[in-house]
Design an enzyme around this catalytic site. Sequence first.
Site, PDB file in Angstrom:
ATOM      1  CE1 TYR A 233       0.174   2.718  13.563  1.00 49.44           C
ATOM      2  CE2 TYR A 233      -1.798   3.891  12.891  1.00 49.44           C
ATOM      3  CZ  TYR A 233      -0.552   3.376  12.594  1.00 49.44           C
ATOM      4  OH  TYR A 233      -0.041   3.507  11.334  1.00 49.44           O
TER       5      TYR A 233
ATOM      6  CD  GLU B 124      -1.458   4.043   8.110  1.00 48.29           C
ATOM      7  OE1 GLU B 124      -1.206   4.476   9.256  1.00 48.29           O
ATOM      8  OE2 GLU B 124      -1.604   4.783   7.123  1.00 48.29           O
TER       9      GLU B 124
ATOM     10  CG  ASN C 178      -4.942   3.574   8.611  1.00 48.06           C
ATOM     11  OD1 ASN C 178      -4.996   2.571   7.894  1.00 48.06           O
ATOM     12  ND2 ASN C 178      -4.387   4.707   8.210  1.00 48.06           N
TER      13      ASN C 178
ATOM     14  CD  GLU D  10      -4.738   7.878   9.684  1.00 51.19           C
ATOM     15  OE1 GLU D  10      -4.215   8.948  10.017  1.00 51.19           O
ATOM     16  OE2 GLU D  10      -4.378   6.781  10.151  1.00 51.19           O
TER      17      GLU D  10
ATOM     18  CG  HIS E 154      -0.960   9.023   3.422  1.00 50.83           C
ATOM     19  ND1 HIS E 154      -1.097   7.681   3.698  1.00 50.83           N
ATOM     20  CD2 HIS E 154      -0.599   9.605   4.585  1.00 50.83           C
ATOM     21  CE1 HIS E 154      -0.831   7.460   4.986  1.00 50.83           C
ATOM     22  NE2 HIS E 154      -0.512   8.620   5.546  1.00 50.83           N
TER      23      HIS E 154
ATOM     24  NE  ARG F 272      -3.165   2.701   2.615  1.00 54.56           N
ATOM     25  CZ  ARG F 272      -3.184   3.524   3.664  1.00 54.56           C
ATOM     26  NH1 ARG F 272      -2.743   3.132   4.847  1.00 54.56           N
ATOM     27  NH2 ARG F 272      -3.673   4.725   3.561  1.00 54.56           N
TER      28      ARG F 272
HETATM   29  C1  GBH Z   1      -1.145   7.244  10.687  1.00 52.66           C
HETATM   30  O1  GBH Z   1      -1.790   8.277  11.347  1.00 52.66           O
HETATM   31  C2  GBH Z   1      -0.728   7.819   9.380  1.00 52.66           C
HETATM   32  O2  GBH Z   1      -1.579   7.380   8.342  1.00 52.66           O
HETATM   33  C3  GBH Z   1       0.697   7.563   9.032  1.00 52.66           C
HETATM   34  O3  GBH Z   1       1.076   8.372   7.983  1.00 52.66           O
HETATM   35  C4  GBH Z   1       1.551   7.732  10.259  1.00 52.66           C
HETATM   36  O4  GBH Z   1       2.902   7.653   9.971  1.00 52.66           O
HETATM   37  C5  GBH Z   1       1.156   6.660  11.241  1.00 52.66           C
HETATM   38  O5  GBH Z   1      -0.199   6.729  11.534  1.00 52.66           O
HETATM   39  C6  GBH Z   1       1.920   6.723  12.549  1.00 52.66           C
HETATM   40  O6  GBH Z   1       1.597   7.861  13.266  1.00 52.66           O
HETATM   41  O7  GBH Z   1      -4.190  12.885  19.945  1.00 52.66           O
HETATM   42  O8  GBH Z   1      -2.492  12.211  21.536  1.00 52.66           O
HETATM   43  O9  GBH Z   1      -4.036  10.639  20.641  1.00 52.66           O
HETATM   44  C7  GBH Z   1      -2.110   8.047  12.644  1.00 52.66           C
HETATM   45  C8  GBH Z   1      -2.652   9.295  13.207  1.00 52.66           C
HETATM   46  C9  GBH Z   1      -1.385  10.021  15.029  1.00 52.66           C
HETATM   47  C10 GBH Z   1      -3.755   9.697  15.162  1.00 52.66           C
HETATM   48  C11 GBH Z   1      -1.300  10.101  16.500  1.00 52.66           C
HETATM   49  C12 GBH Z   1      -3.694   9.748  16.626  1.00 52.66           C
HETATM   50  C13 GBH Z   1      -2.462  10.354  18.493  1.00 52.66           C
HETATM   51  C14 GBH Z   1      -2.161  11.614  19.134  1.00 52.66           C
HETATM   52  N1  GBH Z   1      -2.525   9.260  14.616  1.00 52.66           N
HETATM   53  N2  GBH Z   1      -2.544  10.505  17.059  1.00 52.66           N
HETATM   54  S1  GBH Z   1      -3.305  11.869  20.375  1.00 52.66           S
END
Ligand code: GBH
Length: 512
Positions: free
Chosen positions: A344, A412, A342, A202, A155, A109
């Site tokens: 995490y 992701e 996506n 996103e 992106h 991707r």
């Molecule tokens: C993805 O975004 C992106 O698509 C990618 O490009 C990026 O490299 C990857 O993640 C890693 O970051 O408000 O304190 O909870 C993720 C976007 C970034 C959203 C961190 C939530 C947390 C900060 N995320 N964010 S907080």
Amino acid sequence: METTNVNVNMFEALKADSHSSPEEPPYDPLPPIEELPLPPTFRWGTATAAYQIEGSPVADGKGASIWDTFSHLSPSRTNNENGDVACDHYNRVDEDLDLMASYGVDIYRFSIAWARTIPLGGRNDPINAAGIAFYNKLIDGLLARDIEPVVTLYHWDVPAALYEQYGAFLNTAEFVADFESYARVCFEAFGDRVQKWITFNEPYIIAIFGHHSGVLAPGRCTEAGGDSSREPWVVGHTLILAHAAAVGLYTRDYAGIQKGEISIVLNGHWYEPWDASDPADREAAQRRLEFYIAWFGDPIFLGRDYPPAMRTQLGKRLPQFTEGERAQLMELAPRHTFYGMNHYSTKFAKALPSSPPLDDCTGNVEELSTDKAGKAVGPVSGMPWLRVAPLGFRKLLGWIWARYKLPIIVTENGCPGPGESQMPVEEAAEDKFRMTYLGLYLDAISRAITEDGVQVEGYYVWSLMDNFEWSAGYGPRYGITHVNFQTLVRTPKHSAWYLNRTFEERRRGSQW
Ligand code: GBH
């Protein structure tokens, strides 16, 4: 091939790690990694984004994007770093293709840099043949190695000219027309070989981080001349309609011949109530998910208006869909054949007592990393907001499946290990923390499929390699490949071999 046995309970190691920092809160034990099976048709791969890896910002006629501008502001808002070189992927594409082939991925991707293909971005602006040629080379190189290209059209790197001319997403009609035209250029140029398209990566982050907190490009917020109470909702509206325009175009003019699919990637944490015994917090957790995910998911996948909780709180500041737009969304909703997810981590949601301020974007919810008892969802990674919480992932898979009834592709998932950015390459490459995270999250997918009946079709790890992590610069390392940003040497981490081996084995699992 090198293999790494992580089929051990890493929990003790993680616990020891987190307890080395006295401020770290406790958490309930994580399950052991069981390496549970996945369907034989399950596909895995790696993900990247153009600005984070390519470099070569002006090569061969490329135009500037808002990230070229944003990463050169003074004072710096990107850790005094920028994507001018990044991983130099633009010049090392063959090496990176061979690397992926050695990992045995099924898919890759990546995103197209709009300003490489149309330097000024607009529907009447010239197309840059050299930019098209670069992505042709990449796509052909993937197919030659039996790797399927999955292409993200956007992106985060809108051509700077469009932002300067009309504020990009802030002008709905102009942006929708220009995005549709850009999408057509891509379908025409690459659609004979690309079967999976993603319009936007996103939309929540584009709207909120780009136009509310201003942490990401174009960096707008009330303090910097924007309007955090209004602009994010306009931007979200534009993104939904631009997505619809591209999906409409593809289904009308291309899907019949090119036989591909098109959808969008939505991100979001899972939210647990801060106090599970308090109905207000349980509602807050649901409301937070609606403000994060259903904001886009309901109009796009259900053809509905924004979630009622958003209408109630935001009133006139949330734009209306016209009759015609509602009809268009209704017609296109069933054309979506997958949900790009996506994901995490997990957070806690606490209901705020008073009525929300005008610039609230959360649904009047406080987000916390610990619950009422002071417990965290899991051990912390190399990022303070990213904790290991496979159960939250499993619950969110179930939530999305129940609401949208679409097969999910995890587009992701990944993490940086604690302290990884300070490690020498040999140590960083022995990335046990990441392997544990990935192993547990893959087990969560297996359980979601086998025990909860959720359809999950694929898993794309973020990221193929360490890269430019937006406002955090080159600090956080999410790659399954280590990149030395001085020499640009790539070194596979153990997690790369772990994923290679674990997918081989899990797909041979007995359930199927
Ligand atoms: C993805 O975004 C992106 O698509 C990618 O490009 C990026 O490299 C990857 O993640 C890693 O970051 O408000 O304190 O909870 C993720 C976007 C970034 C959203 C961190 C939530 C947390 C900060 N995320 N964010 S907080």
